[in-house]
Write a protein that holds these residues in place. Structure first.
Motif, PDB file in Angstrom:
ATOM      1  N   ALA A  49       0.825  -1.209   0.000  1.00  0.00           N
ATOM      2  CA  ALA A  49       0.000   0.000   0.000  1.00  0.00           C
ATOM      3  C   ALA A  49       0.858   1.256   0.000  1.00  0.00           C
ATOM      4  O   ALA A  49       0.472   2.287  -0.552  1.00  0.00           O
ATOM      5  N   LEU A  50       2.031   1.190   0.645  1.00  0.00           N
ATOM      6  CA  LEU A  50       2.938   2.333   0.678  1.00  0.00           C
ATOM      7  C   LEU A  50       3.767   2.451  -0.598  1.00  0.00           C
ATOM      8  O   LEU A  50       4.039   3.552  -1.078  1.00  0.00           O
ATOM      9  N   ASP A  51       4.184   1.300  -1.135  1.00  0.00           N
ATOM     10  CA  ASP A  51       5.095   1.274  -2.274  1.00  0.00           C
ATOM     11  C   ASP A  51       4.644   0.153  -3.207  1.00  0.00           C
ATOM     12  O   ASP A  51       4.945  -1.022  -2.985  1.00  0.00           O
ATOM     13  N   ALA A  52       3.883   0.524  -4.250  1.00  0.00           N
ATOM     14  CA  ALA A  52       3.291  -0.480  -5.136  1.00  0.00           C
ATOM     15  C   ALA A  52       4.345  -1.332  -5.828  1.00  0.00           C
ATOM     16  O   ALA A  52       4.099  -2.483  -6.168  1.00  0.00           O
ATOM     17  N   GLY A  53       5.527  -0.772  -6.050  1.00  0.00           N
ATOM     18  CA  GLY A  53       6.577  -1.513  -6.728  1.00  0.00           C
ATOM     19  C   GLY A  53       7.600  -2.127  -5.793  1.00  0.00           C
ATOM     20  O   GLY A  53       8.711  -2.473  -6.221  1.00  0.00           O
ATOM     21  N   ALA A  54       7.254  -2.258  -4.532  1.00  0.00           N
ATOM     22  CA  ALA A  54       8.207  -2.753  -3.539  1.00  0.00           C
ATOM     23  C   ALA A  54       8.664  -4.169  -3.870  1.00  0.00           C
ATOM     24  O   ALA A  54       7.897  -4.999  -4.340  1.00  0.00           O
ATOM     25  N   ARG A  55       9.949  -4.423  -3.594  1.00  0.00           N
ATOM     26  CA  ARG A  55      10.517  -5.763  -3.726  1.00  0.00           C
ATOM     27  C   ARG A  55      10.836  -6.259  -2.321  1.00  0.00           C
ATOM     28  O   ARG A  55      11.646  -5.668  -1.623  1.00  0.00           O
TER      29      ARG A  55
END
Length: 483
Positions: free
Chosen positions: A23-29
């Motif tokens: 939710a904070l970082d759609a592209g998070a790894r």
């Protein structure tokens, strides 16, 4: 494309944290690691990458909490640290932010039966996000995540209209729908636990009103909005948490207030009893009940936890809760701000009005209220010194997406309030009454409360605790007189 998130937690807590990271970082790894030290060792090898350390903490595990804090304090050049806590306790939040966490996000009981909607707490803005990095699927580690299951659990805690878009991931939620790459077929999702009938079926929204300085009309707005909500047929609870000097009862026409300090003397191992909730309640009018303030100053510091429990009880009894706060927050006011669904930041005339309003909004943010739940309210517009220019300057200083203006009521408001005629005032056709009705009706609809035409056709099917509170009895009677 987002950063690499090193998630330091046990496997059962990973799904809840992973969902909030997305939710904070759609592209998070995401990379799941067993501990803070292991995450740091791995992060040091990624020199050219943006790394965020996500740490699961629990107020109940005091030894583990201290070990994690000591570990990240030992880092020579620590990365951005985001703490995921299992409870939005002001003391825990303040400690984590003080020790270097840039944000604190509560996700309920990680790995439990029904995670709560996340509450975000930001720390020092100077510890902001770095640059983005290219997206590489080979670093993804989402084998524990099941978005449909998590969304289904979250709906048990949904209580306002603003969360309605969470039904399907990818539609109006700001989150991507899970892809096939994110799932591992040989690990089937766990079954959801059975939820008892009525549990989580009703949670009244909390509206907390704050200001950075006194004399801006905060208490008057609370009384006016509460009267309007009661006139709309809502069971309205009002808490005056200006425990030492509160006079909300006078504006509502209550001549002999009951002492909220009696909650501090409760028995039963710190659990607030139904009898104390009933005994401390004051009937103001049909559907409108008031609690507070305290009669003895020496008991104010003891009311933090009881007031927190009172709010929780009232969420199952009322349709909406309005809370007035003092300028200087104690534990009770801080707890009310931390759990609110809407935080109204009131400002008005004064050279310090802009900075004080901005400061109180920042304090609310640090307690976990996202700015998307805050509304800036310029009060007494058109009165002495509160021009359109002043209002615009204050709105720009706050920079909140939700804004409202309430006209100055002049001598009419002052005269009617001196006789406790708030209900008659809010039913009138003056500019103040019209603005308050517009403000309250729009906000209540956003929070899922039936107002006006919506209230006429609504049916309240929620199962509520059977406390005998003075919603409809005559003034002067006590809770035990109701049958």
């Amino acid at each position: 494309m987002g950063a690499i998130w090193m998630v330091a937690c046990a496997s059962e807590g990973y799904p809840a944290i992973a969902r909030e990271v997305r939710a904070l970082d759609a592209g998070a790894r995401l990379v799941c690691v067993p501990g803070v030290a292991e995450a740091w060792e791995l992060a040091r090898e990624l020199h050219d990458e943006e790394v965020v350390l996500a740490v699961a903490v629990s107020d109940a595990d005091e030894v583990g909490l201290e070990e994690k804090i000591a570990t990240w304090r030992s880092f020579a050049e620590p990365p951005r640290i985001v703490a995921f806590a299992d409870a939005a306790k002001p003391g825990l939040v303040s400690r984590l932010l003080y020790e270097g966490a840039s944000e604190v996000i509560t996700v309920g009981e990680m790995g439990g039966n029904a995670p709560k909607p996340a509450v975000r707490m930001e720390g020092d803005p100077s510890r902001g996000d770095g640059g983005s990095v290219p997206h590489r699927d080979d670093t993804r580690c989402d084998r524990y995540e099941d978005e449909e299951e998590l969304d289904a659990r979250l709906r048990y805690e949904v209580r306002t209209a603003q969360w309605a878009d969470l039904d399907e991931p990818g539609e109006g939620t700001g989150r991507e729908a899970p892809s096939e790459h994110d799932r591992v077929p040989d690990e089937p999702p766990q079954r959801l636990p059975e939820v008892p009938a009525g549990e989580g079926a009703h949670r009244a929204p909390v509206v907390t009103v704050v200001s950075g300085r006194g004399g801006v009309g905060r208490t008057t707005l609370v009384a006016a909005m509460a009267c309007f909500a009661a006139r709309c047929g809502l069971r309205t609870a009002v808490l005056d948490l200006d425990l030492m000097f509160g006079d909300l009862h006078r504006l509502l026409g209550v001549e002999e207030p009951r002492d909220l300090g009696m909650l501090a003397g409760g028995e039963g191992g710190g659990v607030l009893s139904d009898a104390l909730v009933e005994e401390s309640a004051m009937r103001v009018g049909p559907g409108l009940t008031l609690w507070g303030p305290a009669a003895a100053p020496e008991c104010v510091e003891l009311l933090g936890r009881p007031c927190e429990q009172l709010i929780e009880v009232l969420r199952g009894l009322a349709d909406v809760i309005f809370i007035d706060t003092p300028v200087s927050w104690g534990d009770a006011a801080a707890a009310a701000v931390a759990v609110c669904d809407r935080c109204l930041v009131v400002s008005s005339l004064g050279a310090t009005s802009c900075p004080s309003a901005s400061h109180v909004a920042e304090l609310a943010t640090r307690l976990g209220v996202p700015r998307t739940r805050m509304m800036g309210v310029v009060n007494r517009l058109g009165g002495h010194g509160v021009s359109e220019e002043v209002a615009l300057r204050q709105e720009l200083a706050l920079s909140l997406g939700m804004r409202a203006r309430v006209a100055d009521g002049g001598d009419e408001v002052a005269s009617m309030l001196s006789f406790g005629q708030m209900d008659d005032l809010i039913a009138g056709e003056g500019a103040f009454a019209r603005d308050v009705r517009a403000l309250a009706s729009g906000m209540l609809r956003e929070l899922g409360c039936p107002v006006g035409a919506d209230a006429a056709g609504s049916e309240d099917t929620a199962v509520r605790p059977r406390l005998r509170l003075p919603w409809g009895r005559r003034a002067g009677t006590r809770a035990g007189d109701v049958r």
